[in-house]
Design an enzyme around this catalytic site. Structure first.
Site, PDB file in Angstrom:
ATOM      1  N   HIS A  73     -23.514 -16.619  31.906  1.00 17.82           N
ATOM      2  CA  HIS A  73     -22.492 -17.551  31.424  1.00 17.82           C
ATOM      3  C   HIS A  73     -23.168 -18.877  31.128  1.00 17.82           C
ATOM      4  O   HIS A  73     -23.609 -19.574  32.043  1.00 17.82           O
ATOM      5  CB  HIS A  73     -21.382 -17.741  32.448  1.00 17.82           C
ATOM      6  CG  HIS A  73     -20.381 -18.782  32.041  1.00 17.82           C
ATOM      7  ND1 HIS A  73     -19.637 -18.681  30.889  1.00 17.82           N
ATOM      8  CD2 HIS A  73     -20.014 -19.966  32.609  1.00 17.82           C
ATOM      9  CE1 HIS A  73     -18.865 -19.744  30.767  1.00 17.82           C
ATOM     10  NE2 HIS A  73     -19.076 -20.544  31.791  1.00 17.82           N
ATOM     11  N   ASP A  75     -22.732 -22.416  29.709  1.00 21.59           N
ATOM     12  CA  ASP A  75     -21.831 -23.495  29.292  1.00 21.59           C
ATOM     13  C   ASP A  75     -22.451 -24.297  28.146  1.00 21.59           C
ATOM     14  O   ASP A  75     -23.609 -24.718  28.232  1.00 21.59           O
ATOM     15  CB  ASP A  75     -21.558 -24.443  30.460  1.00 21.59           C
ATOM     16  CG  ASP A  75     -20.649 -23.830  31.496  1.00 21.59           C
ATOM     17  OD1 ASP A  75     -19.550 -23.398  31.133  1.00 21.59           O
ATOM     18  OD2 ASP A  75     -21.043 -23.790  32.681  1.00 21.59           O
ATOM     19  N   ASP A 197     -14.411 -18.246  32.511  1.00 24.87           N
ATOM     20  CA  ASP A 197     -14.526 -19.527  33.219  1.00 24.87           C
ATOM     21  C   ASP A 197     -13.420 -20.540  32.946  1.00 24.87           C
ATOM     22  O   ASP A 197     -13.245 -21.457  33.742  1.00 24.87           O
ATOM     23  CB  ASP A 197     -15.885 -20.164  32.906  1.00 24.87           C
ATOM     24  CG  ASP A 197     -16.268 -21.233  33.919  1.00 24.87           C
ATOM     25  OD1 ASP A 197     -15.755 -21.197  35.052  1.00 24.87           O
ATOM     26  OD2 ASP A 197     -17.097 -22.099  33.583  1.00 24.87           O
ATOM     27  N   HIS A 447     -14.774 -25.263  27.256  1.00 25.78           N
ATOM     28  CA  HIS A 447     -13.894 -25.524  28.395  1.00 25.78           C
ATOM     29  C   HIS A 447     -14.403 -26.614  29.327  1.00 25.78           C
ATOM     30  O   HIS A 447     -13.719 -26.940  30.314  1.00 25.78           O
ATOM     31  CB  HIS A 447     -13.629 -24.232  29.177  1.00 25.78           C
ATOM     32  CG  HIS A 447     -14.865 -23.547  29.679  1.00 25.78           C
ATOM     33  ND1 HIS A 447     -15.523 -22.583  28.942  1.00 25.78           N
ATOM     34  CD2 HIS A 447     -15.570 -23.680  30.818  1.00 25.78           C
ATOM     35  CE1 HIS A 447     -16.570 -22.153  29.621  1.00 25.78           C
ATOM     36  NE2 HIS A 447     -16.619 -22.795  30.771  1.00 25.78           N
TER      37      HIS A 447
END
Length: 516
Positions: A73, A75, A197, A447
């Site tokens: 993951h 970001d 997430d 996000h």
């Protein structure tokens, strides 16, 4: 944003049996008509939707099949800026370098044909892709063709679901999916939406995903009380009827809650960022732990299986910015798979395999079950008592406002470019291009961006990207409108009057039209 730090066969819409409830007894179908003709051109893939599932691994029908999903993951900004994350800069803040993750994963996949991996954030992948040689690009295309490297979600970022505007969500998804289509064709098209997430999930997001043609939706963050109830009722997977106005199954989407957020089970993390013990299978070693780990894994798998309805469960093997040394992960997973499956000769009914979210969904499709239906949001999100994640609805209001103004400006530019073509980019105020602002706006949907949950220097960098996009366009919207109007008048496309007078129909009524 890090899970440790901060505290989803059937069609995308599903099938309805004669009685009304959603069931997955039918085969995957071609997508229903999407949001608009624009999305139809950009997102729709030709042929039957089930074609890509032919690459899925073989399962054992009479056993508990554990689908291991290796993933990272990444970001697009959070504790570090986008560029710092990609290049691995400022590792004293957080050890993360996306370019090394992708390098390492490709090498590890080539070492063993059974291994699989999924990737999500196209903002990072596209940058890495353009830095590769033609030979490496062909290697990656082959991995995608074989289904061993699979793209999930496919947006430029994994967008927030509370502080975003639906138009900006469509734009950032289009940007990522267009890249995948242009680069890999239908082989690269994601079949599963993957929001592991974001801090809560909106019904409108699920509706958009359904109308984009996704076959399913998996997410990680769920209110802790809601999750407990769902586990007891075996409702961790169900159909989300995401619109009260669209006729079912237009906005129906099979949705699954991942069991461990998006992390591996406890004690089974084998990354350079983890401290769990590797698999030691040499019985002569004083560190031998293979039997203990196998027994532990079998207990974990059996316990997880009690909360899901089929003989298939999924485990996410990865987390934030993991797989920078992919060999560590895959070498231990190889051992785990071999040792656990060897127990079948002793009566074990657990089968472990490398898999992907799409392949897991494909097996659920073949289970021929009827699922419960959900209609509302997964908001607000709380990960413990008195720990509601609602402050970000209004945090960093200046950045939120800047993002909205930028979206408005970008739409003006997009419409002018669509109306008069490349001529809209040239005028007395210089030349301009909306592509940089389009990418900056896509990044802002992340996000941890428009949500306001990043660090200050990262928020500053988000604002810098927007400002750079504005600057390239040269001039105010009013100036660009004036340029476009002069171009159009020269082509006789618009009347010179301030308002357009609508011609009359034979019956005396006005023809439909728009004032200018």
């Amino acid at each position: 944003m890090g899970a440790y730090a901060r505290a989803v066969g059937v069609s995308a819409r599903g099938c309805l049996d004669a009685g009304g409830p959603w069931t997955i007894s039918c085969a995957l179908r071609p997508p229903l008509p999407p949001l608009c003709f624009f999305l139809l051109l950009l997102l729709a893939a030709p042929g039957a939707r089930a074609g890509g599932y032919e690459t899925c691994p073989t399962v054992q029908p009479n056993m508990l099949n554990v689908h291991l999903v290796p993933h990272t993951h990444d970001d697009v900004g959070w504790l570090k800026t986008v560029d710092q994350y990609f290049y691995g800069i400022n590792n004293d803040i957080q050890h993360a370098g996306v370019q090394y993750i992708l390098d390492s994963v490709i090498s590890a996949l080539l070492a063993d044909p059974t291994r699989r991996f999924i990737y999500v954030e196209i903002a990072f992948f596209s940058r890495w892709w353009h830095q590769q040689t033609n030979a490496m690009q062909e290697v990656v295309r082959d991995l995608v063709r074989q289904g061993r490297l699979e793209f999930a979600n496919g947006g430029w970022v994994m967008n927030d679901e509370a502080a975003t505007h639906y138009g900006a969500i469509v734009d950032q998804m289009t940007l990522g999916l267009r890249f995948l289509e242009d680069t890999f064709g239908s082989d690269g098209r994601p079949r599963v939406a993957w929001h592991i997430d974001p801090f809560g999930h909106s019904r409108e997001q699920a509706s958009l995903f359904a109308q984009m043609g996704f076959d399913g939706f998996f997410f990680g963050r769920l209110d802790y009380q809601d999750k407990w109830v769902r586990m007891q009722k075996l409702e961790m997977e169900q159909v989300w009827r995401a619109s009260a106005s669209l006729k079912p199954p237009t906005a129906d989407l099979f949705t699954g809650v991942l069991p461990n957020g998006y992390n591996p089970p406890m004690n089974l993390c084998w990354d350079v960022l983890c401290v769990d013990q590797p698999v030691v299978e040499d019985p002569r070693s004083p560190e031998y732990n293979a039997k203990e780990l196998v027994d532990y894994f079998l207990n974990v798998a059996t316990a997880q299986g009690r909360h899901y309805r089929t003989n298939h469960i999924v485990m996410t093997m990865g987390s934030d910015f993991q797989y920078e040394n992919a060999n560590m992960w895959f070498k231990n997973l190889d051992k785990l798979i071999r040792l656990v499956n060897a127990q079948q000769a002793k009566g074990s009914s657990v089968h472990v395999l490398y898999s992907t979210p799409a392949c897991y969904l494909w097996e659920l499709n073949k289970a021929n079950l009827t699922w419960s239906v959900k209609h509302d949001d997964f908001f607000p999100y709380a990960d413990g008592p008195h720990q509601f994640w609602t402050g970000y609805f209004s945090s960093r209001p200046a950045l939120k406002r800047y993002e909205r103004l930028s979206y408005n400006f970008l739409q003006v530019c997009n419409q002018l470019e669509a109306l008069v073509g490349l001529a809209a980019n040239v005028g007395p105020y210089g030349s301009g291009d909306s592509a940089p602002l389009n990418k900056a706006m896509a990044v802002l949907q992340h996000h941890d961006a428009v949500s306001g949950t990043s660090r200050q220097h990262v928020a500053d960098d988000y604002a810098r990207q927007l400002a750079a996009g504005w600057g390239i366009l040269r001039g105010s919207p009013e100036q660009r409108v004036g340029v476009a109007q002069r171009l159009q008048r020269s082509l006789n496309l618009l009347p010179t009057a301030k308002h357009q007078h609508l011609p009359a129909q034979p019956d005396g009524g006005a023809l439909p039209g728009h004032r200018l």
